[in-house]
Design a protein around this motif. Structure first.
Motif, PDB file in Angstrom:
ATOM      1  N   UNK A  24       0.830  -1.208   0.000  1.00  0.00           N
ATOM      2  CA  UNK A  24       0.000   0.000   0.000  1.00  0.00           C
ATOM      3  C   UNK A  24       0.864   1.256   0.000  1.00  0.00           C
ATOM      4  N   UNK A  25       1.912   1.264   0.810  1.00  0.00           N
ATOM      5  CA  UNK A  25       2.797   2.433   0.861  1.00  0.00           C
ATOM      6  C   UNK A  25       3.525   2.631  -0.470  1.00  0.00           C
ATOM      7  N   UNK A  26       3.899   1.528  -1.129  1.00  0.00           N
ATOM      8  CA  UNK A  26       4.557   1.632  -2.426  1.00  0.00           C
ATOM      9  C   UNK A  26       3.643   2.282  -3.455  1.00  0.00           C
ATOM     10  N   UNK A  27       2.376   1.857  -3.475  1.00  0.00           N
ATOM     11  CA  UNK A  27       1.419   2.436  -4.420  1.00  0.00           C
ATOM     12  C   UNK A  27       1.215   3.915  -4.168  1.00  0.00           C
ATOM     13  N   UNK A  28       1.136   4.301  -2.903  1.00  0.00           N
ATOM     14  CA  UNK A  28       0.951   5.716  -2.570  1.00  0.00           C
ATOM     15  C   UNK A  28       2.153   6.549  -2.995  1.00  0.00           C
ATOM     16  N   UNK A  29       3.347   6.059  -2.709  1.00  0.00           N
ATOM     17  CA  UNK A  29       4.556   6.800  -3.073  1.00  0.00           C
ATOM     18  C   UNK A  29       4.733   6.861  -4.585  1.00  0.00           C
ATOM     19  N   UNK A  31       2.294   6.774  -6.801  1.00  0.00           N
ATOM     20  CA  UNK A  31       1.289   7.704  -7.306  1.00  0.00           C
ATOM     21  C   UNK A  31       1.720   9.157  -7.089  1.00  0.00           C
ATOM     22  N   UNK A  32       2.467   9.389  -6.017  1.00  0.00           N
ATOM     23  CA  UNK A  32       2.968  10.736  -5.746  1.00  0.00           C
ATOM     24  C   UNK A  32       4.180  11.089  -6.603  1.00  0.00           C
ATOM     25  N   UNK A  33       4.673  10.113  -7.375  1.00  0.00           N
ATOM     26  CA  UNK A  33       5.796  10.375  -8.266  1.00  0.00           C
ATOM     27  C   UNK A  33       7.155  10.360  -7.605  1.00  0.00           C
ATOM     28  N   UNK A  34       7.252   9.764  -6.421  1.00  0.00           N
ATOM     29  CA  UNK A  34       8.535   9.731  -5.724  1.00  0.00           C
ATOM     30  C   UNK A  34       9.411   8.608  -6.264  1.00  0.00           C
ATOM     31  N   UNK A  35      10.735   8.801  -6.276  1.00  0.00           N
ATOM     32  CA  UNK A  35      11.636   7.769  -6.794  1.00  0.00           C
ATOM     33  C   UNK A  35      11.783   6.606  -5.817  1.00  0.00           C
ATOM     34  N   UNK A  38       9.252   1.476  -3.746  1.00  0.00           N
ATOM     35  CA  UNK A  38       9.212   0.224  -2.985  1.00  0.00           C
ATOM     36  C   UNK A  38      10.306   0.183  -1.927  1.00  0.00           C
ATOM     37  N   UNK A  39      11.493   0.662  -2.264  1.00  0.00           N
ATOM     38  CA  UNK A  39      12.598   0.672  -1.309  1.00  0.00           C
ATOM     39  C   UNK A  39      12.261   1.539  -0.101  1.00  0.00           C
ATOM     40  N   UNK A  40      11.775   2.748  -0.358  1.00  0.00           N
ATOM     41  CA  UNK A  40      11.482   3.648   0.754  1.00  0.00           C
ATOM     42  C   UNK A  40      10.243   3.204   1.514  1.00  0.00           C
ATOM     43  N   UNK A  41       9.270   2.607   0.818  1.00  0.00           N
ATOM     44  CA  UNK A  41       8.078   2.095   1.508  1.00  0.00           C
ATOM     45  C   UNK A  41       8.462   0.988   2.470  1.00  0.00           C
ATOM     46  N   UNK A  42       9.305   0.057   2.003  1.00  0.00           N
ATOM     47  CA  UNK A  42       9.756  -1.012   2.886  1.00  0.00           C
ATOM     48  C   UNK A  42      10.528  -0.480   4.075  1.00  0.00           C
ATOM     49  N   UNK A  43      11.380   0.510   3.814  1.00  0.00           N
ATOM     50  CA  UNK A  43      12.152   1.106   4.907  1.00  0.00           C
ATOM     51  C   UNK A  43      11.227   1.751   5.940  1.00  0.00           C
ATOM     52  N   UNK A  44      10.233   2.511   5.464  1.00  0.00           N
ATOM     53  CA  UNK A  44       9.319   3.209   6.378  1.00  0.00           C
ATOM     54  C   UNK A  44       8.466   2.232   7.176  1.00  0.00           C
TER      55      UNK A  44
END
Length: 358
Positions: A24-29, A31-35, A38-44
Motif C-alpha cells: 500500500x505504501x509503495x502504491x501511494x509513493x 502515485x505521488x511520483x517519488x523515486x 518500494x525501497x522507501x516504503x519497505x524502509x518506512x
C-alpha cells in the motif's frame, strides 16, 4: 504447569500485515511520483514496525539475500556492448569525469564522516553518487551503517529527480518527460536470469572471495551474460524489481532503534547540504565534459546527473538529448561506484574509529 501465553502476533499474520502495508505504501509513493517507492516504503514500514511494536518481525536472512541478488542482476543487465560502445571517441574524458565524480563523492563523504555520530565509511557510502540501491545493499557488509546510508541515498535521488524538470525548463528551456520508462524485454527470460544468476552468483562470488558477494556476484554474472549475448533480450520484470527493493527496505527498516533514528535526524541537515554540493559539483563536471567533447551541455548534464537513472533517461528522450550517450555514461559511473566501494571501504575504515552502533 500453566501454558505460556500465546503470541498474538504469529509470524505468518505479522508477515502478511507487513507485506500488505508495504504494498500500500509503495502504491501511494509511486502515485505521488517519488523515486524508488518500494525501497522507501519497505524502509518506512519496517521502521514503524521496529519502533512501535515490542517484538519486530524477524525478516528471514534468505529473503534479504534474494532481494540483494535480484538487485544485482537488475544492475548487471544494464551493461551492454551497444550501450558502452556509444562512448566512442569520448571514452577518455568520460572516464576522467567519472573518476572526478568519485573523488567529489569521497570529498563530501569525508566531510560528512567527520560528524560526531558517524564514521568515515558510513559518510562515504551515504554520499557516493551512483547505484543507490546497490550501495544500500552492501553498506553494512562493508562496515557502514546501512540505516544512515539508505536515508541519505534516498534524499539524494529524491533531490535529483525533483530538481530535474526545473533545471531542464529554466536552464535549457525544455520540459522533462513525465515518467520514467523501464526497458522492455522478455519478462520470463528475465525471471530465469534472476534465478540462475541469483543462485550461481553468490556461490561463485564467495569462492572468489568477492566482497559483498550476494550483490556483486549476481551483478558480474548478469553483466557477463549481457555482454556475451547469452541473456538475449532478458530484463528483470518490474514486479520482481519492486519486490526486491521492498525486501531490502524492510531489512534495513526493521533494524532501526530509537537511538539510531535520532542519529539519522541529527545527521540529515548536514547530509542534505552536502548532497546539494554534490549535485552542483556534478553539474559543473557536466559543463567540463561538454567543453572537452563538444557535445551539447544538455546531453552532458543529463549524463553526469548523480541519480535517478530511469527518470534521467525519460528526460533525455523527452527533451531530444542523446539518450544512448546519457545511458552509457550513467552505466559506467554506476559500475565504477559499485566496484570501487569495497576497496574504498577498506581504506576509509582506517581513517578514524566510528561511534558505537545500535
Amino acid at each position: 504447569m500453566p501454558r505460556p501465553p500465546r503470541d498474538r502476533r504469529a509470524p505468518v499474520p505479522h508477515a502478511l500485515a507487513l507485506a500488505a502495508a508495504t504494498a500500500a505504501a509503495t502504491l501511494l509513493l509511486a502515485r505521488a511520483g517519488l523515486p524508488s517507492p518500494a525501497l522507501f516504503a519497505g524502509l518506512a514500514v519496517g521502521l514503524l514496525d521496529a519502533l512501535c511494536l515490542p517484538r519486530p518481525f524477524p525478516l528471514p536472512a534468505r529473503l534479504g539475500t534474494a532481494g540483494q541478488a535480484a538487485v544485482g542482476v537488475t544492475i548487471g543487465t544494464l551493461v551492454q556492448l551497444s550501450t558502452l560502445a556509444a562512448l566512442g571517441e569520448h571514452w577518455l574524458p568520460v572516464l576522467l569525469v567519472t573518476l572526478a565524480t568519485l573523488l567529489l563523492s569521497l570529498g563530501t563523504g569525508w566531510v560528512l564522516g567527520r560528524h560526531r555520530d558517524l564514521d568515515a565509511v558510513t559518510g562515504a557510502f551515504a554520499l557516493v553518487a551512483g547505484g543507490a540501491s546497490g550501495l544500500v545493499v552492501i553498506a553494512r557488509q562493508l562496515g557502514a551503517d546501512e540505516r544512515v546510508v539508505a536515508v541519505v541515498q534516498y534524499v539524494r535521488v529524491l533531490l535529483v529527480v525533483l530538481s530535474l524538470p526545473v533545471v531542464l525548463n529554466v536552464v535549457f528551456g525544455v520540459r522533462a518527460a513525465g515518467g520514467a520508462a523501464a526497458p522492455a524485454g522478455d519478462p520470463w527470460a528475465g525471471v530465469l536470469l534472476v534465478v540462475v544468476c541469483g543462485l550461481a552468483g553468490p556461490w561463485l562470488g564467495r569462492r572468489a572471495h568477492l566482497p559483498a558477494h550476494t550483490l556483486l556476484g549476481p551483478l558480474l554474472l548478469a553483466a557477463v551474460a549481457s555482454l556475451t549475448g547469452l541473456s538475449g533480450a532478458a530484463v528483470v520484470p518490474d514486479a520482481v524489481q519492486q519486490v526486491a527493493y521492498a525486501l531490502i527496505g524492510l531489512q534495513i527498516g526493521l533494524r532501526f532503534t530509537p537511538a539510531s533514528l535520532l542519529t539519522v535526524a541529527r545527521v540529515l541537515p548536514a547530509a542534505v547540504a552536502l548532497v546539494v554540493v554534490g549535485v552542483l559539483g556534478s553539474a559543473g563536471l557536466g559543463v567540463l565534459l561538454s567543453r572537452a567533447t563538444g557535445l551539447p551541455e544538455l546531453d552532458t548534464y543529463l549524463a553526469t546527473t548523480p541519480g535517478g537513472l530511469y527518470a534521467v533517461l525519460a528526460a533525455a528522450v523527452g527533451s531530444g538529448a542523446d539518450a544512448t550517450f546519457v545511458l552509457s555514461v550513467q552505466v559506467l559511473r554506476l559500475l565504477v561506484m559499485l566496484l570501487a566501494a569495497p576497496a574504498l571501504a577498506g581504506l576509509l575504515a582506517r581513517a578514524r574509529p566510528g561511534p558505537d552502533r545500535d
